[in-house]
Write an enzyme that holds these catalytic residues in place. Structure first.
Site, PDB file in Angstrom:
ATOM      1  N   THR A 185      14.006 -17.043   0.174  1.00 28.50           N
ATOM      2  CA  THR A 185      14.077 -17.891  -1.007  1.00 28.50           C
ATOM      3  C   THR A 185      12.687 -17.779  -1.572  1.00 28.50           C
ATOM      4  O   THR A 185      11.761 -17.426  -0.844  1.00 28.50           O
ATOM      5  CB  THR A 185      14.375 -19.348  -0.595  1.00 28.50           C
ATOM      6  OG1 THR A 185      15.767 -19.509  -0.385  1.00 28.50           O
ATOM      7  CG2 THR A 185      13.965 -20.365  -1.622  1.00 28.50           C
ATOM      8  N   VAL A 214      26.742 -23.129  -1.236  1.00 28.79           N
ATOM      9  CA  VAL A 214      25.480 -23.478  -1.894  1.00 28.79           C
ATOM     10  C   VAL A 214      24.563 -24.094  -0.854  1.00 28.79           C
ATOM     11  O   VAL A 214      24.981 -24.964  -0.086  1.00 28.79           O
ATOM     12  CB  VAL A 214      25.713 -24.470  -3.056  1.00 28.79           C
ATOM     13  CG1 VAL A 214      24.394 -24.872  -3.686  1.00 28.79           C
ATOM     14  CG2 VAL A 214      26.630 -23.847  -4.111  1.00 28.79           C
ATOM     15  N   GLY A 215      23.322 -23.632  -0.809  1.00 31.33           N
ATOM     16  CA  GLY A 215      22.335 -24.169   0.129  1.00 31.33           C
ATOM     17  C   GLY A 215      21.497 -25.266  -0.504  1.00 31.33           C
ATOM     18  O   GLY A 215      21.895 -25.888  -1.490  1.00 31.33           O
ATOM     19  N   ASP A 216      20.323 -25.461   0.064  1.00 31.23           N
ATOM     20  CA  ASP A 216      19.457 -26.558  -0.386  1.00 31.23           C
ATOM     21  C   ASP A 216      18.686 -26.233  -1.667  1.00 31.23           C
ATOM     22  O   ASP A 216      18.250 -27.144  -2.377  1.00 31.23           O
ATOM     23  CB  ASP A 216      18.436 -26.887   0.708  1.00 31.23           C
ATOM     24  CG  ASP A 216      17.553 -25.675   1.017  1.00 31.23           C
ATOM     25  OD1 ASP A 216      18.108 -24.568   1.225  1.00 31.23           O
ATOM     26  OD2 ASP A 216      16.311 -25.825   1.033  1.00 31.23           O
ATOM     27  N   GLY A 237      14.531 -21.931   4.160  1.00 29.10           N
ATOM     28  CA  GLY A 237      15.001 -22.001   5.541  1.00 29.10           C
ATOM     29  C   GLY A 237      16.481 -22.231   5.602  1.00 29.10           C
ATOM     30  O   GLY A 237      17.194 -22.018   4.614  1.00 29.10           O
ATOM     31  N   GLY A 239      19.458 -23.658   4.945  1.00 23.92           N
ATOM     32  CA  GLY A 239      19.725 -24.615   3.881  1.00 23.92           C
ATOM     33  C   GLY A 239      20.508 -25.839   4.307  1.00 23.92           C
ATOM     34  O   GLY A 239      20.252 -26.947   3.836  1.00 23.92           O
TER      35      GLY A 239
HETATM   36  N1  ASP Z   1      17.422 -22.196   1.865  1.00 22.01           N
HETATM   37  C1  ASP Z   1      18.165 -21.100   1.317  1.00 22.01           C
HETATM   38  C2  ASP Z   1      19.633 -21.377   1.398  1.00 22.01           C
HETATM   39  O1  ASP Z   1      20.054 -21.961   2.368  1.00 22.01           O
HETATM   40  C3  ASP Z   1      17.946 -19.829   2.012  1.00 22.01           C
HETATM   41  C4  ASP Z   1      16.552 -19.531   2.337  1.00 22.01           C
HETATM   42  O2  ASP Z   1      15.625 -20.240   2.098  1.00 22.01           O
HETATM   43  O3  ASP Z   1      16.399 -18.474   2.903  1.00 22.01           O
HETATM   44  O4  ASP Z   1      20.351 -20.950   0.535  1.00 22.01           O
END
Ligand code: ASP
Length: 318
Positions: A185, A214-216, A237, A239
């Site tokens: 990210t 959908v992540g964070d 990280g 999510g």
């Molecule tokens: N946090 C992001 C998600 O979960 C992925 C990442 O940070 O690598 O979509």
């Protein structure tokens, strides 16, 4: 006058120790250095933290080394679904888009939502239509494609179907951080000379994610949060755990209500809250005095900090 500064992250993850090439490491360091300098130049000219984080994340989206925009990871179904968010610490105005497939720079779409809409978050086609109505660039979904990400999806699909996947990354990549175990990210936080804060986050999520997941990253309070009274935060990280801990907001709450410094608060969220849930990753945070914190629980995190008037400080490993 505040100490104007910008900090970036380009994702966190495990290191590819056996195969990392000095050349690839140099590429990452150069990209982080150049993008930090672009953000510093905006701040040095008296520009706002909001403009600095917007431009830094746009440049990270344009750089194929990072998992946002060009160089995005694939969904399980072999497409790209991108998420982004942005927030202004002065007013706590915020904008976000998720699951977009045809917007070249999702961070610009998030900013347009923040500036021109009474709403905070748009998904899918509605997000795309409002972005195009504002004149943002439309691209085909495969515009984001790189051969490396395609190979990465094939390895992930092989692992899903029970076929071999060597997760030590030995055969896979020369990147310093193993792309198969990188939680990629991108994000930026900044404090400008007026003492205003801003944060921005953009991602394609995780390789092989299910369509619609959908992540964070686009969730205000999870992957992105800022309030001039406390701190600006952008996360990277696992999510799901960042959502479950309302990670970015939790850092601000610990500063506001528990009297922690941004460094203590950031470390508490990464190590005491997300790690016990089985999540890993990191975050970048800055307060109005220009103090930066960059904790991460993974083996590495692409990151950089640039105070105005100083050379950027770029890091990958612990
Ligand atoms: N946090 C992001 C998600 O979960 C992925 C990442 O940070 O690598 O979509």
């Amino acid at each position: 006058m505040s100490k104007a500064v910008i900090a970036l992250h380009g994702g966190a993850g495990a290191l590819s120790r056996q195969t990392m090439s000095a050349e690839k490491e140099r590429d990452y360091r150069r990209a982080l250095d150049a993008i930090t300098r672009s953000g510093q130049a905006i701040l040095a000219d008296g520009g706002s933290a909001l403009d600095a984080v917007t431009e830094a994340v746009r440049l990270l989206e344009e750089c194929p080394l990072f998992n946002a925009g060009i160089g995005a990871v694939f969904t399980h179904q072999g497409a790209y679904e991108l998420d982004a968010s942005i927030m202004d610490g002065r007013s706590r105005a915020a904008g976000a888009v998720c699951g977009v497939r045809h917007i070249r720079n999702p961070i610009l779409a998030a900013r347009a939502v923040m500036e021109y809409s009474p709403h905070v978050m748009f998904t899918g086609e509605g997000a795309e239509q409002s972005a195009f109505n504002r004149g943002l660039a439309r691209v085909e979904n495969d515009f984001f494609s790189t051969p490396e990400r395609y190979q990465q999806l094939q390895r992930a699909l092989a692992a899903d179907s029970g076929a071999l996947l060597d997760h030590d990354g030995a055969a896979a990549s020369t990147d310093p951080i193993d792309p198969d175990r990188k939680l990629g990210t991108v994000g930026a936080v900044a404090c400008d000379s007026q003492g205003n804060l801003a944060a921005a986050t953009s991602t394609a999520g995780m390789t092989n994610k299910q369509a619609g997941r959908v992540g964070d990253s686009p969730i205000i309070g999870a992957g992105c949060y800022v309030d001039n009274a406390t701190v600006a935060v952008s996360c990277t990280g696992s999510g799901e755990m960042f959502i479950r801990t309302a990670a970015a907001n939790e850092v601000a709450a610990l500063v506001a209500y528990a009297g922690l410094t941004r460094e203590q608060a950031a470390a508490r969220v990464i190590f005491d809250q997300i790690l016990p849930l089985g999540g890993s990753g990191g975050l970048i945070a800055v307060d109005v005095a220009g103090h930066v914190a960059l904790p991460f629980s993974s083996e590495g995190m692409y990151r950089a900090v640039g105070y105005v008037g100083q050379a950027p400080d770029v890091g990958i490993y612990r």
